[in-house]
Design an enzyme around this catalytic site. Structure first.
Site, PDB file in Angstrom:
ATOM      1  N   ASP A  98       0.855  -1.182   0.000  1.00  0.00           N
ATOM      2  CA  ASP A  98       0.000   0.000   0.000  1.00  0.00           C
ATOM      3  C   ASP A  98       0.889   1.230   0.000  1.00  0.00           C
ATOM      4  O   ASP A  98       1.380   1.665   1.041  1.00  0.00           O
ATOM      5  CB  ASP A  98      -0.921  -0.014   1.223  1.00  0.00           C
ATOM      6  N   ALA A  99       1.121   1.786  -1.190  1.00  0.00           N
ATOM      7  CA  ALA A  99       2.026   2.916  -1.335  1.00  0.00           C
ATOM      8  C   ALA A  99       1.352   4.129  -1.972  1.00  0.00           C
ATOM      9  O   ALA A  99       1.815   5.251  -1.811  1.00  0.00           O
ATOM     10  CB  ALA A  99       3.239   2.510  -2.179  1.00  0.00           C
ATOM     11  N   LYS A 100       0.278   3.902  -2.736  1.00  0.00           N
ATOM     12  CA  LYS A 100      -0.496   4.974  -3.386  1.00  0.00           C
ATOM     13  C   LYS A 100       0.400   5.915  -4.179  1.00  0.00           C
ATOM     14  O   LYS A 100       0.249   7.137  -4.140  1.00  0.00           O
ATOM     15  CB  LYS A 100      -1.328   5.737  -2.361  1.00  0.00           C
ATOM     16  N   ARG A 101       1.309   5.324  -4.939  1.00  0.00           N
ATOM     17  CA  ARG A 101       2.249   6.130  -5.717  1.00  0.00           C
ATOM     18  C   ARG A 101       1.539   6.796  -6.880  1.00  0.00           C
ATOM     19  O   ARG A 101       0.583   6.269  -7.442  1.00  0.00           O
ATOM     20  CB  ARG A 101       3.383   5.248  -6.245  1.00  0.00           C
ATOM     21  N   THR A 125      -0.613  -0.282  -4.711  1.00  0.00           N
ATOM     22  CA  THR A 125      -1.667   0.696  -4.914  1.00  0.00           C
ATOM     23  C   THR A 125      -1.084   1.946  -5.558  1.00  0.00           C
ATOM     24  O   THR A 125       0.028   2.377  -5.231  1.00  0.00           O
ATOM     25  CB  THR A 125      -2.365   1.072  -3.594  1.00  0.00           C
TER      26      THR A 125
END
Length: 281
Positions: A98-101, A125
Site C-alpha cells: 500500500d504505497a499509493k504512488r 496501490t
C-alpha cells in the site's frame, strides 16, 4: 519454473470463496503489546507483524503492508524482511504494498522498481490523478497487480471522486471504466473502493465486472461487510473481492493474548463472509 502471477495467487486463495480477508500491516509503536514494546523498536515491529501474519495466514487472501507505517520509523528493512517471510513461509499468499504512488516518467519507473524489485511485492496501490501514462511503468511489470484508487473510504473523497463530468458520469466511474478497459491491456488492474460506500461498490462492479476490488474500511472504519460482499461479489470461481481490515485485527487485544485475538478476529471475518454467501445460495 515460471513465477506465479498475482492473479494466480489470488485465485488459489479464493478456492475457498469465503477467504476474502486482507490483513493490513500498519504498525503503530504506541499500540503494540507491552511485552513487544520492551524490545528495540525494529525487533518489536518485526515480532509483532510476523506473529500477526502467522496467526491470520489461514484466513487471508492477501496481506497489505502500508509503507508509510514502516518508512516513518526508518524500518524499511523490517518491511523487506516481513515480505520475504511471507514469500518463504506462505508462498501462496500475495502481498499488496500500500504505497499509493502517483508520478510520471523516471520517477514512476523507480516507484515501480521499489515496489516490485526492492520489496518483492505482488501488487501495489497507485494514484491515477496524473493519468494513464503515470501508471504504465507499473503495468510494465508482467504478472504484478496494480490497484488504482477509485472511490476511497475517507469522507473527503467526494470532493473530487464524486464530481460529475460532462455527460453525467462521475469521476470515480470514469476511473473504473478506464481501469477495466484501456489501462488493463494485460489484465493486471484492480480498483480500490471503500466499504463505506456499498452502493458505489456495486456501481464499480457493474462498470468493471472482471476486475478485483480492494476494499478498505471493513472493521475499525465501520464498513458494512455484508452489504459490501453483496455489492462487489463477482462469481464463486472468481469472487473478485479483497476485504481489507487493519486495526480491528492488529489491535484486537493489547494484552498478552494478542496473537490469539488477531487469529480470532480474522476467523470472525471469514465466518461472517461465509454466512453472507450462505444467504446468497
Amino acid at each position: 519454473m515460471a513465477q506465479t502471477t498475482f492473479l494466480e495467487s489470488l485465485r488459489e486463495r479464493w478456492r475457498d470463496p469465503a477467504r476474502l480477508l486482507c490483513v493490513g500491516l500498519d504498525p503503530e509503536p504506541e499500540r503494540l503489546p507491552r511485552s513487544v514494546r520492551r524490545l528495540p523498536l525494529a525487533e518489536g515491529v518485526w515480532v509483532f507483524c510476523r506473529e500477526v501474519i502467522e496467526a491470520c495466514a489461514p484466513c487471508v487472501c492477501a496481506f497489505k503492508p502500508q509503507i508509510a507505517h514502516f518508512a516513518a520509523l526508518g524500518l524499511e528493512g523490517v518491511l523487506e524482511r516481513l515480505i520475504a517471510h511471507v514469500k518463504l513461509h506462505h508462498p501462496d499468499v500475495p502481498v499488496i504494498l500500500d504505497a499509493k504512488r502517483g508520478d510520471i516518467g523516471s520517477t514512476a519507473r523507480h516507484y515501480a522498481r521499489e515496489a516490485f524489485e526492492r520489496y518483492g511485492a505482488d501488487a501495489v496501490t497507485v494514484n491515477p490523478y496524473l493519468g494513464g501514462d503515470s501508471l504504465e511503468p507499473f503495468f510494465a511489470w508482467p504478472g504484478k497487480g496494480v490497484f488504482v484508487l477509485c472511490r476511497t473510504s475517507n469522507p473527503g473523497s467526494a470532493e473530487l471522486q464524486a464530481l460529475e463530468l460532462a455527460g453525467g458520469e462521475r469521476l470515480f466511474e470514469r476511473v473504473a471504466r478506464l481501469a477495466a478497459g484501456p489501462w488493463n491491456a494485460n489484465g493486471q488492474a484492480g480498483l480500490v473502493v471503500g466499504a463505506t460506500w456499498p452502493q458505489e461498490v456495486a456501481r464499480v462492479r457493474r462498470l468493471a465486472p472482471g476486475v478485483p476490488l480492494l476494499v478498505p474500511g471493513i472493521g475499525a472504519q465501520g464498513g458494512d461487510l455484508a452489504a459490501t460482499v453483496r455489492a462487489g461479489w463477482c462469481r464463486p470461481e472468481f469472487p473478485g473481492l479483497i476485504l481489507n481490515s487493519s486495526r480491528a485485527i492488529l489491535y484486537a487485544s493489547e494484552g498478552e493474548d494478542w496473537q490469539d485475538a488477531a487469529a480470532a478476529a480474522a476467523q470472525s471475518v471469514h465466518a461472517a463472509v461465509r454466512a453472507v454467501l450462505a444467504d446468497r445460495a
